[in-house]
Design a protein around this motif. Structure first.
Motif, PDB file in Angstrom:
ATOM      1  N   PRO A  35      -0.482  -1.954   0.325  1.00 30.51           N
ATOM      2  CA  PRO A  35      -1.196  -1.226   1.381  1.00 30.51           C
ATOM      3  C   PRO A  35      -2.710  -1.370   1.298  1.00 30.51           C
ATOM      4  N   GLY A  36      -3.237  -1.538   0.081  1.00 24.33           N
ATOM      5  CA  GLY A  36      -4.692  -1.643  -0.067  1.00 24.33           C
ATOM      6  C   GLY A  36      -5.273  -2.874   0.602  1.00 24.33           C
ATOM      7  N   SER A  37      -4.510  -3.967   0.604  1.00 24.03           N
ATOM      8  CA  SER A  37      -5.015  -5.212   1.188  1.00 24.03           C
ATOM      9  C   SER A  37      -4.363  -5.555   2.525  1.00 24.03           C
ATOM     10  N   ALA A  38      -3.448  -4.679   2.996  1.00 18.27           N
ATOM     11  CA  ALA A  38      -2.760  -4.949   4.265  1.00 18.27           C
ATOM     12  C   ALA A  38      -3.713  -4.794   5.439  1.00 18.27           C
ATOM     13  N   THR A  39      -3.579  -5.664   6.423  1.00 19.11           N
ATOM     14  CA  THR A  39      -4.420  -5.590   7.628  1.00 19.11           C
ATOM     15  C   THR A  39      -3.870  -4.512   8.565  1.00 19.11           C
ATOM     16  N   VAL A  40      -4.693  -4.131   9.530  1.00 17.28           N
ATOM     17  CA  VAL A  40      -4.273  -3.144  10.528  1.00 17.28           C
ATOM     18  C   VAL A  40      -3.059  -3.661  11.292  1.00 17.28           C
ATOM     19  N   SER A  69      12.441   8.828  -0.622  1.00 19.24           N
ATOM     20  CA  SER A  69      12.930   9.190   0.706  1.00 19.24           C
ATOM     21  C   SER A  69      13.089   7.912   1.529  1.00 19.24           C
ATOM     22  N   PRO A  70      13.877   7.934   2.592  1.00 20.28           N
ATOM     23  CA  PRO A  70      14.080   6.715   3.391  1.00 20.28           C
ATOM     24  C   PRO A  70      12.782   6.175   3.988  1.00 20.28           C
ATOM     25  N   ILE A  71      11.917   7.067   4.443  1.00 21.65           N
ATOM     26  CA  ILE A  71      10.671   6.626   5.073  1.00 21.65           C
ATOM     27  C   ILE A  71       9.726   6.031   4.035  1.00 21.65           C
ATOM     28  N   ALA A  72       9.642   6.669   2.861  1.00 18.37           N
ATOM     29  CA  ALA A  72       8.788   6.139   1.794  1.00 18.37           C
ATOM     30  C   ALA A  72       9.276   4.772   1.355  1.00 18.37           C
ATOM     31  N   PHE A  73      10.591   4.620   1.214  1.00 14.50           N
ATOM     32  CA  PHE A  73      11.150   3.341   0.821  1.00 14.50           C
ATOM     33  C   PHE A  73      10.827   2.259   1.852  1.00 14.50           C
ATOM     34  N   ALA A  74      11.072   2.570   3.123  1.00 12.21           N
ATOM     35  CA  ALA A  74      10.838   1.584   4.181  1.00 12.21           C
ATOM     36  C   ALA A  74       9.381   1.157   4.222  1.00 12.21           C
ATOM     37  N   TYR A  75       8.468   2.113   4.094  1.00 11.88           N
ATOM     38  CA  TYR A  75       7.042   1.780   4.150  1.00 11.88           C
ATOM     39  C   TYR A  75       6.632   0.921   2.954  1.00 11.88           C
ATOM     40  N   ASN A  76       7.157   1.245   1.770  1.00 11.23           N
ATOM     41  CA  ASN A  76       6.801   0.478   0.566  1.00 11.23           C
ATOM     42  C   ASN A  76       7.349  -0.950   0.623  1.00 11.23           C
ATOM     43  N   ILE A  77       8.497  -1.128   1.283  1.00 12.04           N
ATOM     44  CA  ILE A  77       9.062  -2.472   1.429  1.00 12.04           C
ATOM     45  C   ILE A  77       8.294  -3.271   2.474  1.00 12.04           C
ATOM     46  N   LEU A  78       7.991  -2.622   3.592  1.00 10.26           N
ATOM     47  CA  LEU A  78       7.324  -3.316   4.695  1.00 10.26           C
ATOM     48  C   LEU A  78       5.829  -3.512   4.459  1.00 10.26           C
ATOM     49  N   VAL A  79       5.245  -2.620   3.639  1.00  7.43           N
ATOM     50  CA  VAL A  79       3.816  -2.745   3.303  1.00  7.43           C
ATOM     51  C   VAL A  79       3.698  -2.685   1.776  1.00  7.43           C
ATOM     52  N   PRO A  80       4.063  -3.778   1.088  1.00  9.01           N
ATOM     53  CA  PRO A  80       4.087  -3.751  -0.385  1.00  9.01           C
ATOM     54  C   PRO A  80       2.703  -3.631  -1.012  1.00  9.01           C
ATOM     55  N   GLN A 120       2.315  11.269   5.179  1.00  7.30           N
ATOM     56  CA  GLN A 120       1.936  11.476   3.768  1.00  7.30           C
ATOM     57  C   GLN A 120       1.975  10.163   2.989  1.00  7.30           C
ATOM     58  N   VAL A 121       3.020   9.377   3.202  1.00  9.12           N
ATOM     59  CA  VAL A 121       3.189   8.135   2.443  1.00  9.12           C
ATOM     60  C   VAL A 121       2.125   7.109   2.797  1.00  9.12           C
ATOM     61  N   GLY A 122       1.846   6.975   4.092  1.00  7.90           N
ATOM     62  CA  GLY A 122       0.909   5.937   4.537  1.00  7.90           C
ATOM     63  C   GLY A 122      -0.520   6.398   4.681  1.00  7.90           C
ATOM     64  N   GLY A 123      -0.743   7.705   4.546  1.00  7.03           N
ATOM     65  CA  GLY A 123      -2.097   8.224   4.699  1.00  7.03           C
ATOM     66  C   GLY A 123      -2.587   8.191   6.145  1.00  7.03           C
ATOM     67  N   PHE A 124      -1.653   8.361   7.093  1.00  4.33           N
ATOM     68  CA  PHE A 124      -2.023   8.332   8.507  1.00  4.33           C
ATOM     69  C   PHE A 124      -2.238   9.750   9.027  1.00  4.33           C
TER      70      PHE A 124
END
Length: 599
Positions: free
Chosen positions: A385-390, A372-383, A422-426
């Protein structure tokens, strides 16, 4: 310039269906007795463009353009009236007759010259590609062995090769008597006049770019081992034709002339980055593929695609530049109301590599994994997620919120927020709070949505005009019973109605197929075609006519009484005048209920 015979113009109107003329520009869908589609004149999301194939006219509510098939071609191709007739005749292989000596007009406009120049150039480059010369053999070797494309695909797309010295092309064009202005402005040569012209393309693979009519209007030229390296521009991997009278990069999509037919079946386009990627897709049986002209995708290109399909599958290169381009495509697609998905390349660097290795089955596999567009955008911007900062996640969310804000409806925005949760767990509530907080005080940048015009008549003159346009027998009767002083000629509608009814009464009515001969100016043109698009069918037209006559007569009497009443208030001192005005008002009131009726 010889004048085209009226019989030839009439022949075109009778033989050519306006739908066949319009469809290369607009994806039409039947709506009752009409066809509707997105305006080819203005960006819009809600269709406001109407075509009546039976009556042979179109009307666009958003731009207020309307007319017959000749008028449509004049607007779309920027041609004069006779040029548009010749354009239609040429496309549908209809022979025209001329008033003077029967010969065709010899004068060629600059725009017409450019189409002819590119036709000659396409054949020249193609012949070089096929020739039994060093350059021809090199070109075929590069195409078939190095790139792995088939001879058949090359023939289908008229792939050519610009020789090391393309001076012969210039000589050929000069022999065909093209003007100096045409040669200078066509974009195939550098130089300011005929003496200084020299080829733009040397020793490059030539890929023709076609418009919706299938006419070559530009080239993309691919670097080869034979390409000279004398200047920085010659070292570029790809060189495109410059913009000309017939070519605008941001309004052109490669392979759209063919892909739009396939997209009608799939309901979507496949968007890839370059022409060779698109050609590879076609070779593997993926026919709904298109590519932008250059790396930048424009809003105009997105709106152009939306004319033919509501969705896009995006398959861009698997690198940073490809990801950045994909995010821009995402933003524009959402803004233009297109449904977009993203296909993962996984370990492959581009679509060409994917299809060379795995063919159509490899494409089918990634199509089933579309994001989906949102899932794609999040995966590109937060490649990661486990180690990404707030802070990194927050920055990504701000960019995604900007994308969501382009959605043209609250329902779509809610769906995107749900998907993001759903994608980001928010937490959904936290997302909504942040989204609304960011929106506070911000100016939305949604593309304007064209409002549907109300399809009802507001004036009795409009009702009578519609009868004139659709029911000649009834209109003939109206012309003999109506009192012409009832018609208010202060309005455009009133003036046109008076003229139409006079023509009916004097047996001069030519019919709606000649409606343009009865229209005197653009204001009348707009009103008439706007009425025609309503295409009202009255079960009892005589009854409608009688009610309209009563309404028109009543309106006239009301107006006269109002004027006399106003005058009465101005003559307080003149008793005799008051007496006359009161008598006239009484006589006028007797007119109510005395409207002549049709039988």
């Amino acid at each position: 310039m010889p004048r085209i015979k009226l019989s030839s113009i009439e022949n075109i109107r009778q033989r050519v269906n306006i739908v066949d003329v319009v469809e290369p520009y607009v994806s039409l869908k039947r709506s009752g007795s009409r066809f509707v589609g997105l305006s080819p004149f203005n960006p819009e999301k809600t269709p406001s463009f109407n075509v009546d194939s039976d009556k042979g006219f179109f009307y666009c509510f958003s731009s207020k353009n309307g007319g017959d098939l000749i008028k449509f071609v004049m607007l779309m191709e920027n041609l004069s009236y006779p040029q548009a007739i010749e354009w239609i005749a040429n496309r549908f292989q209809i022979t025209l007759e001329y008033e003077e000596d029967g010969s065709q007009a010899e004068e060629r406009t600059l725009r017409a010259q450019m189409f002819e120049i590119y036709e000659v150039a396409t054949a020249f480059y193609r012949n070089t590609f096929l020739s039994d010369t060093m350059e021809g053999r090199f070109a075929r070797e590069y195409w078939e062995r190095e790139r792995g494309f088939s001879k058949e695909l090359g023939s289908q797309f008229d792939i050519g090769f610009a020789p090391l010295n393309s001076a012969e092309l210039l000589l050929s064009l000069k022999r065909k008597k093209f003007t100096e202005e045409g040669l200078v402005q066509c974009g195939l040569f550098y130089g300011k006049d005929s003496r200084s012209l020299h080829p733009r393309f040397n020793a490059r693979l030539m890929i023709p770019i076609r418009d919706l009519q299938g006419r070559v209007i530009a080239f993309t030229a691919r670097l080869t081992k034979l390409t000279p390296q004398n200047h920085d521009v010659e070292k570029s991997k790809y060189i495109n034709s410059p913009e000309t009278l017939i070519f605008s990069k941001k309004q052109m999509v490669f392979n759209l002339d063919k892909a739009r037919v396939a997209a009608k079946k799939t309901g979507k386009f496949l968007l890839v980055e370059g022409q060779l990627d698109a050609l590879r897709c076609v070779e593997k049986g993926i026919e709904h593929v298109v590519a932008p002209q250059g790396s930048a995708v424009s809003e105009e290109q997105m709106l152009l695609l939306k004319r033919y399909a509501d969705g896009i599958d995006c398959l861009l290169d698997n690198d940073r530049a490809g990801h950045e381009a994909a995010l821009k495509v995402l933003l524009l697609a959402v803004k233009c109301g297109l449904f977009i998905r993203f296909l993962p390349l996984n370990g492959d660097k581009d679509p060409d590599e994917l299809l060379c290795k795995g063919g159509k089955p490899a494409f089918d596999a990634i199509e089933s994994q579309a994001q989906s567009p949102i899932a794609f955008a999040y995966n590109i911007l937060v490649p990661h997620p486990g180690s990404a900062t707030v802070q990194e996640k927050q920055q990504a969310l701000q960019k995604i919120f900007e994308i969501i804000r382009q959605c043209p409806s609250s329902v779509m925005q809610d769906d995107c927020l749900r998907n993001l949760s759903q994608v980001g767990g928010f937490e959904r509530s936290s997302l909504e709070k942040d989204f609304k907080g960011q929106a506070h005080g911000a100016t939305a940048t949604f593309a304007p949505i064209t409002k549907k015009y109300a399809e009802f008549l507001t004036k009795v003159e409009d009702e009578l005009l519609l009868l004139c346009l659709s029911y000649p027998d009834v209109s003939k009767k109206i012309s003999h019973v109506i009192d012409y002083k009832w018609i208010n000629t202060d309005s455009i509608e009133g003036r046109v109605l008076l003229r139409f009814l006079n023509d009916y009464r004097e047996d001069l009515w030519l019919g709606i197929e000649h409606i343009d001969q009865l229209i005197e100016n653009e204001s009348e043109h707009e009103i008439i075609y706007k009425l025609m698009v309503h295409n009202h069918h009255y079960e009892h037209p005589i009854e409608v006519a009688n009610k309209a006559l009563v309404a028109l007569h009543t309106k006239f009497v009301d107006s006269c009484i109002k004027i006399h009443t106003e005058n009465l208030n101005k003559v307080n001192e003149d008793k005799e005048m008051q007496k006359q005005l009161l008598k006239q008002i009484r006589e006028l009131r007797k007119e109510y209920g005395k409207t002549p009726q049709l039988s």
